[in-house]
Design an enzyme around this catalytic site. Structure first.
Site, PDB file in Angstrom:
ATOM      1  N   ASN A 230      30.453  37.890  46.868  1.00  0.00           N
ATOM      2  CA  ASN A 230      30.360  37.991  45.410  1.00  0.00           C
ATOM      3  C   ASN A 230      28.930  38.039  44.900  1.00  0.00           C
ATOM      4  O   ASN A 230      28.687  38.441  43.770  1.00  0.00           O
ATOM      5  CB  ASN A 230      31.097  36.818  44.745  1.00  0.00           C
ATOM      6  CG  ASN A 230      30.655  35.475  45.275  1.00  0.00           C
ATOM      7  OD1 ASN A 230      30.765  35.195  46.462  1.00  0.00           O
ATOM      8  ND2 ASN A 230      30.122  34.643  44.413  1.00  0.00           N
TER       9      ASN A 230
ATOM     10  N   GLN B 199      36.803  39.609  45.413  1.00  0.00           N
ATOM     11  CA  GLN B 199      35.955  40.672  44.858  1.00  0.00           C
ATOM     12  C   GLN B 199      36.480  42.073  45.154  1.00  0.00           C
ATOM     13  O   GLN B 199      35.973  43.047  44.599  1.00  0.00           O
ATOM     14  CB  GLN B 199      34.515  40.538  45.386  1.00  0.00           C
ATOM     15  CG  GLN B 199      33.784  39.319  44.837  1.00  0.00           C
ATOM     16  CD  GLN B 199      33.529  39.375  43.329  1.00  0.00           C
ATOM     17  OE1 GLN B 199      33.524  40.444  42.708  1.00  0.00           O
ATOM     18  NE2 GLN B 199      33.330  38.221  42.717  1.00  0.00           N
TER      19      GLN B 199
ATOM     20  N   SER C  61      42.192  36.654  42.144  1.00  0.00           N
ATOM     21  CA  SER C  61      42.179  36.139  40.768  1.00  0.00           C
ATOM     22  C   SER C  61      42.215  37.340  39.823  1.00  0.00           C
ATOM     23  O   SER C  61      41.373  38.246  39.929  1.00  0.00           O
ATOM     24  CB  SER C  61      40.878  35.360  40.490  1.00  0.00           C
ATOM     25  OG  SER C  61      41.041  33.992  40.726  1.00  0.00           O
ATOM     26  N   ALA C  62      43.158  37.313  38.875  1.00  0.00           N
ATOM     27  CA  ALA C  62      43.360  38.478  38.000  1.00  0.00           C
ATOM     28  C   ALA C  62      42.149  38.815  37.135  1.00  0.00           C
ATOM     29  O   ALA C  62      41.917  39.974  36.796  1.00  0.00           O
ATOM     30  CB  ALA C  62      44.571  38.233  37.106  1.00  0.00           C
ATOM     31  N   HIS C  63      41.361  37.791  36.773  1.00  0.00           N
ATOM     32  CA  HIS C  63      40.255  38.064  35.839  1.00  0.00           C
ATOM     33  C   HIS C  63      39.145  38.892  36.476  1.00  0.00           C
ATOM     34  O   HIS C  63      38.269  39.395  35.777  1.00  0.00           O
ATOM     35  CB  HIS C  63      39.694  36.758  35.259  1.00  0.00           C
ATOM     36  CG  HIS C  63      38.946  35.896  36.231  1.00  0.00           C
ATOM     37  ND1 HIS C  63      37.573  35.897  36.318  1.00  0.00           N
ATOM     38  CD2 HIS C  63      39.374  34.999  37.148  1.00  0.00           C
ATOM     39  CE1 HIS C  63      37.199  35.017  37.245  1.00  0.00           C
ATOM     40  NE2 HIS C  63      38.274  34.465  37.771  1.00  0.00           N
TER      41      HIS C  63
ATOM     42  N   CYS D 229      28.864  30.181  38.765  1.00  0.00           N
ATOM     43  CA  CYS D 229      28.845  28.712  38.748  1.00  0.00           C
ATOM     44  C   CYS D 229      27.469  28.157  39.075  1.00  0.00           C
ATOM     45  O   CYS D 229      27.199  26.994  38.850  1.00  0.00           O
ATOM     46  CB  CYS D 229      29.895  28.167  39.712  1.00  0.00           C
ATOM     47  SG  CYS D 229      30.601  29.382  40.792  1.00  0.00           S
TER      48      CYS D 229
ATOM     49  N   THR E 191      40.904  30.046  43.683  1.00  0.00           N
ATOM     50  CA  THR E 191      40.440  28.752  44.211  1.00  0.00           C
ATOM     51  C   THR E 191      41.637  27.901  44.617  1.00  0.00           C
ATOM     52  O   THR E 191      41.668  27.313  45.705  1.00  0.00           O
ATOM     53  CB  THR E 191      39.608  28.017  43.135  1.00  0.00           C
ATOM     54  OG1 THR E 191      38.517  28.866  42.750  1.00  0.00           O
ATOM     55  CG2 THR E 191      39.062  26.707  43.648  1.00  0.00           C
TER      56      THR E 191
ATOM     57  N   THR F   1      56.019  25.378  35.946  1.00  0.00           N
ATOM     58  CA  THR F   1      56.588  26.535  35.234  1.00  0.00           C
ATOM     59  C   THR F   1      55.657  27.738  35.331  1.00  0.00           C
ATOM     60  O   THR F   1      54.466  27.636  35.040  1.00  0.00           O
ATOM     61  CB  THR F   1      56.815  26.155  33.752  1.00  0.00           C
ATOM     62  OG1 THR F   1      57.662  25.015  33.728  1.00  0.00           O
ATOM     63  CG2 THR F   1      57.436  27.295  32.968  1.00  0.00           C
TER      64      THR F   1
END
Ligand code: PLP
Length: 373
Positions: free
Chosen positions: A151, A179, A199-201, A325, A72, A237
């Site tokens: 998705n 996706q 997105s890694a998840h 969501c 996002t 960081t």
């Protein structure tokens, strides 16, 4: 009761190897990658080898990858900067995009008065790109933003055809590949894309980390300022353990892609066969969809539709109605609304999404639960 997780398009369980790798880094590599002492240099080495590893697995150069907190944020960065800094005056998209794209597009329309063009849907849930050539023909500075794999439905976009059209008209192309990263063999330098996001998840990595691929031919400006990290394009960081976990997850997924794809596809086929037998009149939403997502409309009454997810949840089964969501909402999905007949929208739609950790038994548990409702 056996818990069954069939909502892998929302997020995936982390691979144990990734968790081990991250724990080891958190324990011993706590330096700040911007520090010049040995602790910092060591963290920086981990960071840059993660970037190289992701670049190798995506077929791009390490310098074309910017780490972010998720897709996002990456989409916000790219879309905002092309409008604000590169003079893009038109955004071409579709109403079936993820809200990460749709809300960013609406904000830019309001804040910068850019023109927005929505491409319609085909009846199979794919995006109708037949007018794209004529839309882009005036060569107004444009960015096209379309997702690779939807998705909710798994509908696929032909990235090559869209990207070639964009580049023939000097338009930029941003593809939301959330996706498909980790589930598809990307070679970014052979694809006509300027930007992708991940997105890694979604590929068995940690939450809270993702990346943007920004072609070296394009120079963007930051959304988040406050430091020189990520070549000044994303201050703050770097979360070294998260980034290293993401690189590890991607490397493992790509190494096992051929096997996993076949296995997951066989689960999806089994699920659909069993559903067709158990529920005459069931409809698949979309056709020729991506191998890990099955979206169906069940031949059930509106009353049953309202309580369906709740009742499955009570039995320990996680599936979804649309994107995570909006799962709690009773409004029809903004994606299905684009191509599913009005009377079918009143019936319950289920998104079942599979991963390497699912089994046929999970599908049998889901089926038994649905039959018992
Ligand atoms: N794009 C697509 C296609 C998605 O499925 C998702 C997440 O569901 C996103 C973007 C946003 O990802 P994240 O919430 O990790 O930033």
């Amino acid at each position: 009761m056996k818990n069954v997780y069939l909502d892998n398009a929302a997020t995936t369980p982390m691979r144990p190897e990734v968790i081990d790798h991250m724990v080891q880094i958190m324990q011993s590599e706590y330096g700040n990658a911007s520090s010049t002492h040995s602790f910092g240099r060591s963290a920086k080495t981990i960071l840059e080898s993660a970037r190289k590893s992701i670049a190798k697995n995506m077929g791009c150069e390490a310098r074309e990858l910017i780490f972010t907190s998720n897709a996002t944020e990456a989409t916000n960065l790219i879309l905002t900067s092309v409008v604000r800094d590169l003079g893009v005056r038109r955004l071409v998209t579709s109403k079936m995009e993820h809200h990460a794209t749709l809300y960013t597009v609406s904000k830019l329309e309001k804040d910068y008065a850019v023109e927005v063009v929505y491409l319609p849907a085909n009846t199979d849930g794919t995006i109708d790109i037949s007018d794209l050539h004529s839309i882009l023909a005036d060569e107004k500075p444009t960015l096209v933003t379309l997702m690779h794999v939807n998705n909710e439905t798994g509908a696929l976009l032909d990235i090559k055809t869209v990207g070639d059209l964009c580049h023939a008209h000097r338009a930029l192309f941003h593809c939301d590949t959330v996706q498909s990263v980790g589930k598809w063999d990307f070679n970014l330098h052979e694809l006509p894309v300027d930007f992708i996001v991940a997105s890694a998840h979604k590929f068995h990595g940690p939450k809270g980390v993702g990346f943007a691929y920004i072609s070296k031919a394009v120079v963007l400006k930051p959304l988040i300022v406050g430091g020189e990290q990520e070549k000044g394009l994303r201050a703050g960081t770097e979360a070294v353990h998260q980034i290293a976990g993401m690189a590890k997850a991607l490397a493992l997924d790509i190494a096992e892609l051929a096997h996993d794809q076949g296995y997951i596809e066989s689960l999806k086929n089994y699920c659909w066969e069993q559903f067709e037998l158990a529920f005459p009149g069931i409809k698949m939403n979309g056709s020729a969809t991506f191998y890990n997502i099955l979206n169906v409309t069940l031949p059930m009454s509106e009353e049953k539709a309202a309580m369906l997810l709740f009742n499955l949840d009570m039995k320990g089964i996680a599936v979804s109605r649309g994107s995570a969501c909006q799962s709690g909402s009773s409004k029809p999905s903004h994606v299905l609304e684009q191509f599913v007949a009005a009377e079918d929208l009143k019936r319950p739609a289920l998104r079942i999404s599979f991963s390497r950790y699912n089994t046929k038994e999970d599908i049998d548990v889901l089926l038994d639960a649905l039959k018992g409702l």
